[in-house]
Motif scaffolding. Structure first.
Motif, short mmCIF file in Angstrom:
data_model
loop_
_atom_site.label_atom_id
_atom_site.label_comp_id
_atom_site.label_asym_id
_atom_site.label_seq_id
_atom_site.Cartn_x
_atom_site.Cartn_y
_atom_site.Cartn_z
N PHE A 145 -6.94 15.16 19.93
CA PHE A 145 -6.23 14.22 20.78
C PHE A 145 -4.76 14.60 20.96
N THR A 146 -4.25 15.43 20.05
CA THR A 146 -2.85 15.84 20.12
C THR A 146 -2.54 16.51 21.45
N PHE A 147 -3.34 17.48 21.83
CA PHE A 147 -3.04 18.25 23.05
C PHE A 147 -3.19 17.42 24.33
N PRO A 148 -4.24 16.60 24.49
CA PRO A 148 -4.29 15.74 25.67
C PRO A 148 -3.13 14.74 25.72
N LEU A 149 -2.78 14.16 24.59
CA LEU A 149 -1.68 13.19 24.56
C LEU A 149 -0.35 13.83 24.95
N ALA A 150 -0.18 15.11 24.58
CA ALA A 150 1.09 15.79 24.82
C ALA A 150 1.34 16.10 26.30
N LYS A 151 0.38 15.86 27.15
CA LYS A 151 0.64 15.96 28.59
C LYS A 151 1.56 14.85 29.06
N ARG A 152 1.52 13.72 28.34
CA ARG A 152 2.29 12.54 28.76
C ARG A 152 3.42 12.19 27.82
N ALA A 153 3.26 12.53 26.54
CA ALA A 153 4.20 12.03 25.53
C ALA A 153 4.55 13.11 24.52
N THR A 154 5.65 12.93 23.84
CA THR A 154 5.91 13.76 22.67
C THR A 154 5.00 13.27 21.55
N VAL A 155 4.45 14.20 20.78
CA VAL A 155 3.44 13.85 19.79
C VAL A 155 3.80 14.46 18.44
N HIS A 156 3.66 13.64 17.40
CA HIS A 156 3.78 14.14 16.02
C HIS A 156 2.40 14.04 15.40
N ALA A 157 1.81 15.18 15.04
CA ALA A 157 0.47 15.23 14.47
C ALA A 157 0.55 15.30 12.94
N VAL A 158 -0.24 14.48 12.28
CA VAL A 158 -0.25 14.45 10.81
C VAL A 158 -1.68 14.67 10.33
N GLU A 159 -1.85 15.64 9.43
CA GLU A 159 -3.18 16.02 8.96
C GLU A 159 -3.09 16.55 7.53
N GLY A 160 -4.08 16.22 6.71
CA GLY A 160 -4.05 16.65 5.32
C GLY A 160 -4.66 18.01 5.07
N ASP A 161 -5.54 18.46 5.95
CA ASP A 161 -6.24 19.72 5.73
C ASP A 161 -5.41 20.89 6.26
N ALA A 162 -5.10 21.83 5.38
CA ALA A 162 -4.21 22.94 5.75
C ALA A 162 -4.83 23.82 6.83
N ARG A 207 2.88 21.14 28.12
CA ARG A 207 2.86 20.01 27.19
C ARG A 207 4.29 19.62 26.82
N LYS A 208 4.44 18.37 26.45
CA LYS A 208 5.71 17.92 25.91
C LYS A 208 5.79 18.36 24.45
N THR A 209 6.85 18.01 23.78
CA THR A 209 7.08 18.48 22.41
C THR A 209 5.99 18.01 21.46
N ILE A 210 5.46 18.94 20.68
CA ILE A 210 4.48 18.63 19.64
C ILE A 210 5.05 19.11 18.30
N SER A 211 5.11 18.21 17.34
CA SER A 211 5.48 18.58 15.98
C SER A 211 4.29 18.24 15.07
N HIS A 212 4.29 18.80 13.86
CA HIS A 212 3.17 18.49 12.98
C HIS A 212 3.62 18.50 11.53
N GLU A 213 2.79 17.86 10.70
CA GLU A 213 3.14 17.66 9.30
C GLU A 213 1.85 17.61 8.48
N ARG A 214 1.85 18.32 7.35
CA ARG A 214 0.72 18.21 6.43
C ARG A 214 0.97 17.08 5.45
N ARG A 215 -0.01 16.19 5.35
CA ARG A 215 0.18 15.01 4.51
C ARG A 215 -1.17 14.38 4.18
N ASP A 216 -1.36 14.02 2.93
CA ASP A 216 -2.56 13.31 2.50
C ASP A 216 -2.38 11.84 2.84
N LEU A 217 -3.00 11.41 3.93
CA LEU A 217 -2.79 10.05 4.43
C LEU A 217 -3.52 9.00 3.61
N PHE A 218 -4.42 9.41 2.72
CA PHE A 218 -5.07 8.45 1.83
C PHE A 218 -4.14 8.11 0.67
#
Length: 414
Positions: A280-297, A313-324
């Motif tokens: 969903f990150t890439f489709p969303l980035a057509k319209r908005a800046t997106v920060h993606a957060v995911e635990g799996d490296a 695409r607009k700006t996409i940033s990302h972060e590794r994080r265990d959301l549980f």
């Protein structure tokens, strides 16, 4: 002890089993339909179907020779419209269990050309290698010769994959194989308990090339990659990790993305939680800046690789994080009034209870929840509703043909 008896099936349980009410309590009968009279061999609360004495008008002929033995499908015997209506009812019932009464849209059927990813098991039986799925509630393996729910590329490669499995199988025990149809060919990822003898690698590489695989890996180690194991996410090339998760069908991925975009509306800044490889990150980035957060490296690495090749695409940033263990907090979402105006989350089947509690405390105007488990989705939605959100839409998407599973997208607003 077992006994042979006749039963009247009154409904279907959440896994698709027929349910008969008896003086001793409910009895569950796989492959039976509501309204049918059946003869079964009862073993406690479960029973094996012996004959259908009075069939339901919703009963149809299964499309696969393995149905009834293979544990991969539960509902091939059910007429399509009734099957989709039953899946929708599962969502309604899960919401009702949490006190949520809302309109649930008709199910979007999105099986497309079939599932592009399969998790198979290989086992040695004498001089023969079996490759397929386990029988229902059993350790016995069905040697699959056909499969109507998989894309043709995987079905046509079963014999080649069976041959490749024979060189990796231990003397005792099973071998797990995740095969994914990518745009450049099949990706085969094997998992085995024992370490691989390095002397075997040249032969395995040769067999993989002979089988036409795009990539071969064992226990996460890539042995050969003839071509990138690549899929397109909203026209962005992304190399999937070995045995990596992706939506079961391409059509479902596209339908889910549209629903997520609709739910996010005109949001200009979105946080995409449990982002995976960027579905969903890439489709969303057509319209908005997106920060993606995911635990799996590995998933995040795939997303980052796609980001480097994404256009328009607009700006996409990302972060590794265990959301549980470490959910994004309400304060982080709000960023003191300058934060995200939409939150998207797509957790595993266990749901995202801790994360939902933080989202419920935030000021984000829109939330889109995606889930393959109506029960945990309903729990998380209850938290959001109690936190001040109201449901705008609930849409089931069926990409798990003939199974009891269903994907759901729920859109909420403050």
């Amino acid at each position: 002890m077992s006994e042979t008896i006749k039963l009247q099936i009154e409904g279907l349980a959440h896994k698709g089993d027929g349910v008969a009410e008896t003086p001793d309590g409910p009895v569950f009968v796989p492959f039976a339909l509501a309204g049918e009279t059946v003869t079964v061999e009862r073993k406690g609360v479960r029973a094996e179907l012996r004959s259908v004495d009075v069939p339901s008008p919703e009963r149809v002929t299964p499309v696969c020779r393995h149905f009834g033995t293979c544990g991969g499908c539960a509902l091939q015997h059910m007429e399509r419209n009734a099957y989709l209506a039953w899946k929708r009812q599962q969502v309604i019932a899960a919401l009702a269990d949490r006190g949520i009464e809302t309109e649930v849209a008709p199910v979007i059927a999105a099986e497309g050309r079939g599932r592009r990813r399969a998790v198979l098991t290989a086992l040695r039986a004498g001089h023969k290698v079996l490759l397929g799925f386990h029988e229902r509630a059993s350790h016995r393996l069905v040697d699959v010769q056909e499969c109507p729910v998989l894309v043709l590329e995987i079905v046509e490669a079963l014999e080649r994959l069976r041959k490749l499995s024979s060189g990796l199988l231990p003397r005792k025990g099973e071998l797990r194989l995740t095969v994914t149809a990518t745009r450049n060919g099949l990706d085969a990822a094997f998992e085995r308990k024992e370490k691989l003898d390095p002397k075997r690698i040249p032969d395995l590489v040769g067999e993989a090339m002979e089988a036409g695989l795009t990539r071969l890996s064992v226990n996460g180690e890539v042995l050969v990659e003839a071509r990138p194991a690549e899929i397109l996410i909203d026209h962005v090339p992304v190399i999937v990790p070995p045995a990596g998760f992706l939506q079961a069908t391409k059509e479902a991925e596209e339908r889910l993305s549209r629903l997520v975009l609709d739910g996010a509306g005109k949001a200009k800044k979105v946080i995409d939680l449990f982002s995976g490889i960027g579905t969903f990150t890439f489709p969303l980035a057509k319209r908005a800046t997106v920060h993606a957060v995911e635990g799996d490296a590995a998933a995040l690495k795939a997303l980052d690789g796609g980001l480097r090749r994404a256009q328009g695409r607009k700006t996409i940033s990302h972060e590794r994080r265990d959301l549980f263990r470490n959910p994004v907090t309400a304060t982080e979402i709000d960023d003191y009034g300058k934060g995200y105006d939409a939150v998207v989350f797509d957790p595993p089947r266990a749901g995202a209870e801790a994360q939902a509690r933080e989202i419920a405390r935030s000021k984000a105007a829109r939330v889109v929840a995606v889930s393959c488990n109506p029960a945990t989705l309903a729990r998380d939605l209850r938290i959001l509703i109690d936190g001040g959100y109201h449901l705008k839409s609930v849409t089931p998407v069926d990409q798990f043909l003939f199974s009891p599973h269903i994907e759901v997208v729920a859109a909420l607003e403050r």
